[in-house]
Design a protein around this motif. Structure first.
Motif, short mmCIF file in Angstrom:
data_model
loop_
_atom_site.label_atom_id
_atom_site.label_comp_id
_atom_site.label_asym_id
_atom_site.label_seq_id
_atom_site.Cartn_x
_atom_site.Cartn_y
_atom_site.Cartn_z
N GLN A 174 -9.97 103.05 73.10
CA GLN A 174 -10.13 102.56 74.55
C GLN A 174 -9.66 101.22 74.96
OE1 GLN A 174 -12.93 104.46 72.97
NE2 GLN A 174 -11.80 106.34 73.58
N ASN A 175 -10.10 100.20 74.07
CA ASN A 175 -9.90 98.88 74.41
C ASN A 175 -10.05 98.10 73.19
OD1 ASN A 175 -12.65 98.33 73.89
ND2 ASN A 175 -13.06 99.37 75.93
N VAL A 176 -9.86 96.58 73.04
CA VAL A 176 -9.90 95.88 71.95
C VAL A 176 -10.67 94.56 72.72
CG1 VAL A 176 -8.64 94.32 70.59
CG2 VAL A 176 -7.58 96.27 71.60
N ILE A 177 -11.74 94.32 72.00
CA ILE A 177 -12.67 93.13 72.34
C ILE A 177 -12.30 92.13 71.23
CG2 ILE A 177 -14.85 92.12 72.49
CD1 ILE A 177 -15.99 95.29 73.11
N VAL A 178 -12.03 91.01 71.90
CA VAL A 178 -11.25 89.75 70.86
C VAL A 178 -12.29 88.63 70.99
CG1 VAL A 178 -9.67 88.17 70.88
CG2 VAL A 178 -8.91 90.43 71.41
N THR A 179 -12.51 88.02 69.91
CA THR A 179 -13.41 86.91 69.98
C THR A 179 -12.66 85.67 69.69
OG1 THR A 179 -15.42 87.90 68.90
CG2 THR A 179 -15.45 85.53 68.77
N PHE A 180 -12.38 84.74 70.25
CA PHE A 180 -11.79 83.34 70.40
C PHE A 180 -12.17 82.40 69.45
CE2 PHE A 180 -10.21 85.67 74.21
CZ PHE A 180 -8.94 85.95 73.77
N SER A 181 -11.36 81.39 69.02
CA SER A 181 -12.04 80.11 68.17
C SER A 181 -13.05 79.24 69.04
CB SER A 181 -10.50 79.44 68.03
OG SER A 181 -9.85 78.96 68.98
N ASP A 182 -13.08 79.49 70.27
CA ASP A 182 -14.09 78.62 71.13
C ASP A 182 -15.41 79.29 70.94
OD1 ASP A 182 -13.48 80.60 72.90
OD2 ASP A 182 -12.94 79.12 74.56
N GLY A 183 -15.34 80.75 70.64
CA GLY A 183 -16.68 81.56 70.40
C GLY A 183 -16.73 82.55 71.80
N SER A 184 -15.92 82.52 72.63
CA SER A 184 -15.96 83.31 73.79
C SER A 184 -15.38 84.88 73.43
CB SER A 184 -14.96 82.53 75.09
OG SER A 184 -13.57 82.68 74.60
N THR A 185 -15.50 85.49 74.13
CA THR A 185 -15.15 87.07 73.85
C THR A 185 -14.40 87.54 75.24
OG1 THR A 185 -17.26 88.17 74.42
CG2 THR A 185 -16.87 87.56 72.14
N GLN A 186 -13.49 88.67 75.04
CA GLN A 186 -12.99 89.22 76.19
C GLN A 186 -12.09 90.51 75.98
OE1 GLN A 186 -10.56 86.75 78.80
NE2 GLN A 186 -9.65 88.16 80.00
N MET A 187 -12.25 91.46 76.79
CA MET A 187 -11.78 92.88 76.59
C MET A 187 -10.50 93.08 77.12
SD MET A 187 -13.47 96.44 77.92
CE MET A 187 -15.01 96.09 77.28
N PHE A 188 -9.50 93.65 76.19
CA PHE A 188 -8.22 93.89 76.80
C PHE A 188 -7.93 95.39 76.67
CE2 PHE A 188 -8.50 89.38 75.48
CZ PHE A 188 -7.73 88.85 76.66
N ASP A 189 -6.62 95.79 77.28
CA ASP A 189 -6.12 97.17 76.93
C ASP A 189 -5.26 96.90 75.57
OD1 ASP A 189 -7.38 98.15 79.34
OD2 ASP A 189 -5.58 97.14 80.53
N LEU A 190 -4.70 95.90 75.45
CA LEU A 190 -3.72 95.85 74.35
C LEU A 190 -3.67 94.37 73.80
CD1 LEU A 190 -1.42 97.19 72.85
CD2 LEU A 190 0.13 96.17 74.53
N VAL A 191 -3.72 94.29 72.55
CA VAL A 191 -3.45 92.95 71.79
C VAL A 191 -2.14 93.14 71.04
CG1 VAL A 191 -4.19 91.45 70.35
CG2 VAL A 191 -5.95 92.31 71.71
#
Length: 384
Positions: free
Chosen positions: A140-157
């Motif tokens: 359904q989606n991709v949840i990404v954790t970034f180097s600054d610790g934040s997270t965000q949801m995307f349809d595609l990476v």
């Protein structure tokens, strides 16, 4: 970052702002899909060396209304000249058969090329000094954790982060991709183009060493390298001096004088990489992250741009609900074609990377009988 991707109907994250990532980002931005782009490097960091672009890749620039500017910053190549170890001409290959039928092969400074492609991407959508730490990937989606610790949801990476892709390492197991080392490497240097032919690539491949000359506008890119075990004993300056002593007076000998950037020269470790899978769920690989090329055919950047155009085409005709079909079609259209081009680069590496003088003589006698189309058989087949 959330604001930038919320404008489009697909929430897309592109990891890597090199040739593949910048081409895809510019194409998607043009089509109303506003991807977020992250890049591990600083904004002002040096962006590499020199590119040869086949029309297979540069034709993408027509759709971006960038082709005229591309011609202004690049140089048409009209011939490829192969020299023997003494520096004498072994064989000359006119490029007319490709240039007239498909479009020009052109040389361009990679930094200028990146600047052109990146001009098509809104600055507020690009985030430098940023990497991915974790990916939670499902249907359904991709949840990404970034180097600054934040997270965000995307349809595609989209992993477009190069031969040593972090996205690929998170997506695939170690037995699903493989590197193929050659044991060779090279330094990329510059010098003035004054006094040199502006439309000719020149190379000499000898027993354990080589030199390449690649004109781009007002500068001459000079590639010097060989077996990495031998290179370990030299600095770039020492190695250039040693090669100059081996080559008789002539154009290659002259090119090794007045070299620039000897203290901080770019080193190319000559290996490639192939992934057995290009996607999993909502994460897809692009460019060198999917299939990295040896520089022997000069086709890697062109294939990355061609693949970016195909992926943008498929994404422009789908929505988040039916994204898996678009990914499947992208892989079906590009993977076999890309691997054929990669095989061509590997074939040329097999011809070029020789250690013994006797083997070099045999290779040279074979090359004298070859046509350009036979040496670039798979690439010509792809362009057809």
């Amino acid at each position: 970052m959330e604001d930038s991707v919320s404008k489009g109907r697909l929430r897309v994250l592109i990891v890597g702002f090199g040739i593949a990532g910048a081409t895809l980002a510019a194409l998607l931005s043009q089509r109303g899909i506003h991807p977020a782009v992250i890049e591990r490097a600083d904004k002002g960091e040096s962006e590499g060396y020199v590119l040869g672009l086949y029309p297979l890749g540069s034709r993408v620039l027509y759709g971006l209304n960038m082709h005229r500017r591309y011609r202004d910053i690049s140089t048409k190549m009209e011939r490829y000249v192969l020299h023997d170890p003494s520096g004498k001409i072994l064989k000359e290959f006119p490029l007319d058969s490709i240039n007239e039928r498909y479009g020009d092969i052109r040389g361009v400074d990679r930094k200028l090329m990146l600047s052109l492609l990146r001009s098509g991407v809104p600055e507020e959508n690009v985030f430098y000094n940023t990497t991915i730490q974790h990916i939670q990937n499902n249907d359904q989606n991709v949840i990404v954790t970034f180097s600054d610790g934040s997270t965000q949801m995307f349809d595609l990476v989209v992993g477009a982060d190069g031969i040593h892709s972090e996205v690929r390492a998170l997506l695939l197991s170690r037995n699903e991709f493989s590197y193929r080392p050659t044991g060779w490497g090279a330094w990329g240097l510059w010098r003035s183009l004054e006094g040199f032919d502006r439309s000719t690539y020149r190379e000499v491949w000898a027993d354990g060493w080589f030199v390449g000359l690649y004109p781009v506008q007002e500068r001459l890119a000079v590639f010097i390298g060989g077996n990495k075990k031998m290179l370990a004993d030299y600095t770039p300056a020492q190695y250039a001096t040693m090669l100059q002593e081996r080559i008789e007076a002539g154009i290659l000998h002259s090119a090794l004088q007045s070299l620039e950037g000897l203290e901080d020269s770019f080193f190319w470790n000559m290996e490639d990489c192939r992934s057995s899978l290009w996607s999993r769920n909502r994460v897809v690989l692009l460019g060198d992250a999917a299939a990295a090329f040896l520089p022997t055919a000069g086709i890697g950047a062109s294939m990355a741009m061609d693949s970016a155009a195909v992926l943008a085409d498929e994404l422009s005709r789908t929505d988040a609900l039916h994204l898996s079909g678009a990914i499947t079609k992208y892989v079906a259209r590009q993977r076999i074609k890309t691997e054929r081009a990669q095989n061509n680069s590997r074939f040329l590496a097999f011809l070029m990377f020789k250690q013994a003088a006797a083997t070099v003589q045999i290779r040279n006698s074979i090359v004298r009988k070859c046509s350009l189309n036979s040496l670039l058989k798979n690439i010509v087949r792809i362009m057809n």
